[in-house]
Design an enzyme around this catalytic site. Sequence first.
Site, PDB file in Angstrom:
ATOM      1  N   HIS A  61      38.312  34.480  35.182  1.00 33.06           N
ATOM      2  CA  HIS A  61      37.306  33.580  35.755  1.00 33.06           C
ATOM      3  C   HIS A  61      36.458  34.368  36.752  1.00 33.06           C
ATOM      4  CE1 HIS A  61      40.542  33.519  38.689  1.00 33.06           C
ATOM      5  NE2 HIS A  61      39.803  32.825  39.559  1.00 33.06           N
ATOM      6  N   ASP A  65      37.775  37.846  43.641  1.00 34.82           N
ATOM      7  CA  ASP A  65      38.982  38.679  43.640  1.00 34.82           C
ATOM      8  C   ASP A  65      39.438  39.043  42.228  1.00 34.82           C
ATOM      9  OD1 ASP A  65      39.597  35.959  43.305  1.00 34.82           O
ATOM     10  OD2 ASP A  65      41.616  36.166  44.129  1.00 34.82           O
ATOM     11  N   HIS A  66      38.732  38.522  41.214  1.00 34.27           N
ATOM     12  CA  HIS A  66      39.087  38.846  39.825  1.00 34.27           C
ATOM     13  C   HIS A  66      38.003  39.639  39.098  1.00 34.27           C
ATOM     14  CE1 HIS A  66      42.723  36.235  39.563  1.00 34.27           C
ATOM     15  NE2 HIS A  66      42.126  35.691  40.615  1.00 34.27           N
ATOM     16  N   HIS A 140      42.214  25.392  36.756  1.00 36.43           N
ATOM     17  CA  HIS A 140      41.798  25.882  38.060  1.00 36.43           C
ATOM     18  C   HIS A 140      40.591  25.061  38.521  1.00 36.43           C
ATOM     19  CE1 HIS A 140      41.791  28.568  41.359  1.00 36.43           C
ATOM     20  NE2 HIS A 140      40.807  29.366  40.978  1.00 36.43           N
ATOM     21  N   ASP A 208      45.808  31.734  38.850  1.00 41.39           N
ATOM     22  CA  ASP A 208      44.841  30.746  39.320  1.00 41.39           C
ATOM     23  C   ASP A 208      44.845  29.477  38.470  1.00 41.39           C
ATOM     24  OD1 ASP A 208      44.120  33.398  40.323  1.00 41.39           O
ATOM     25  OD2 ASP A 208      42.422  32.367  41.237  1.00 41.39           O
ATOM     26  N   HIS A 269      49.816  37.534  42.235  1.00 41.52           N
ATOM     27  CA  HIS A 269      48.734  36.779  42.882  1.00 41.52           C
ATOM     28  C   HIS A 269      49.241  36.027  44.107  1.00 41.52           C
ATOM     29  CE1 HIS A 269      45.205  34.150  43.345  1.00 41.52           C
ATOM     30  NE2 HIS A 269      44.556  35.089  42.665  1.00 41.52           N
TER      31      HIS A 269
END
Length: 307
Positions: A61, A65-66, A140, A208, A269
Site C-alpha cells: 500500500h 513506511d512501505h 487497512h 497493516d 511491523h
Amino acid sequence: MIDVCLLGTGGMMPLPYRALTSLMLRYNGSSIMVDCGEATQISIRRRGWSFNPIDVIFITHFHADHISGLPGLLLAMGNADRREPVTIVGPQGIEHVVRSLLVIAPRLPFQVNCIELDIDKAEEVMEIAGLRVKAFKVNHNMLCYGYSFELDRAGRFDADAARALGLPVQFWSRLQKGEEVEYEGKIYTGDMVMGPSRRGLKLTYTTDTRPTEKIVQEATGADLFICEGMYGENDAESLAKAKEKKHMTMQEAAEIAKKAQPKEMWLTHYSPSMVKPEQYADSVCEIFPRTIVSKDRRTVELNFEEE
C-alpha cells in the site's frame, strides 16, 4: 529452494536499531522484494545481498513506511550497474505514485515498468520469476494487499511407465520439463510418465491489516507466514488502538496462525514505541508455539520436504 530475508521489522518510522518492514526473496537467480521503506538498501547491504538481481518489487500500500525508499533503492541499483528493466506491482495508482517518487531519481539506466492490481478483484494471481504470486486484499485504512508466493513441485518421473511406452531415454528429460515429444508418429506428454504433484513451497506475507478470514485461508498450509504484530500488550487499550488504526496485536496474529497452522510464523511491523518486542514472545507462543518474534534481517532457506 527459496531464500527469505525479512530486511526490517519496524513500522511507521525507522529507528537506529530497527529498519522499516521489507521482505526479500531469492529464487533461481532472481530477487523479489515486498515493500520498500526509506533506507531499505542499507539492510540489503548489511545482509550481504545484492541489489542487482531485484527484478520485481511488490508494494502492499502507499503509506510512506512501505514505499518511500523506492527512489534510493532504484538509484542504488543503477549505481550497481543494473541495466535490465525492473517491474513494480501494487494497488491502483501505482504508476502515478512511482513516477512521482522518481522525480528525485531521474535518468535511471534501466526501465521501470508498473503493474496495477485490479481494484475490482479481491485477489489476483500472476506468474513472476518462476513463482506463482497471489495478491489479496486485506483490511487497512487504505487499499492494501497481502501476498502469497508459491513454488510448485512436479511429481516423480516414472521410468517404468516411460519404458512401457517404448520411449528412448533421450526423450525422458524433455517430458520431465513438461515438453511434448513426438516419436514414431505419436505424441507423448509429461502426464503420461509423471506421478502426482508433490507438496511445493508457500510463503504468505501480510502487514497493516485487521485479522480477516482471507488471511487465514492464505496462511493455511504455508511453510512460512509473516504477519504484522504492531502492538504487544494484550489489553483493552492496545486492542482499541489496533482496531482504530486498522492494525493487529501480536496475539491476534497468533490466533490467525492457530487457525491456519503454517509451519512457522514470523512477527514483524512493530510500533516504534515497542522497544523490546521479544518480551511478548511467551504470551504469543501460548497461542501459537511456532511463532518467532523476528529481528531485522532474519533469514531462512525454504526447501522441499524430503521424501
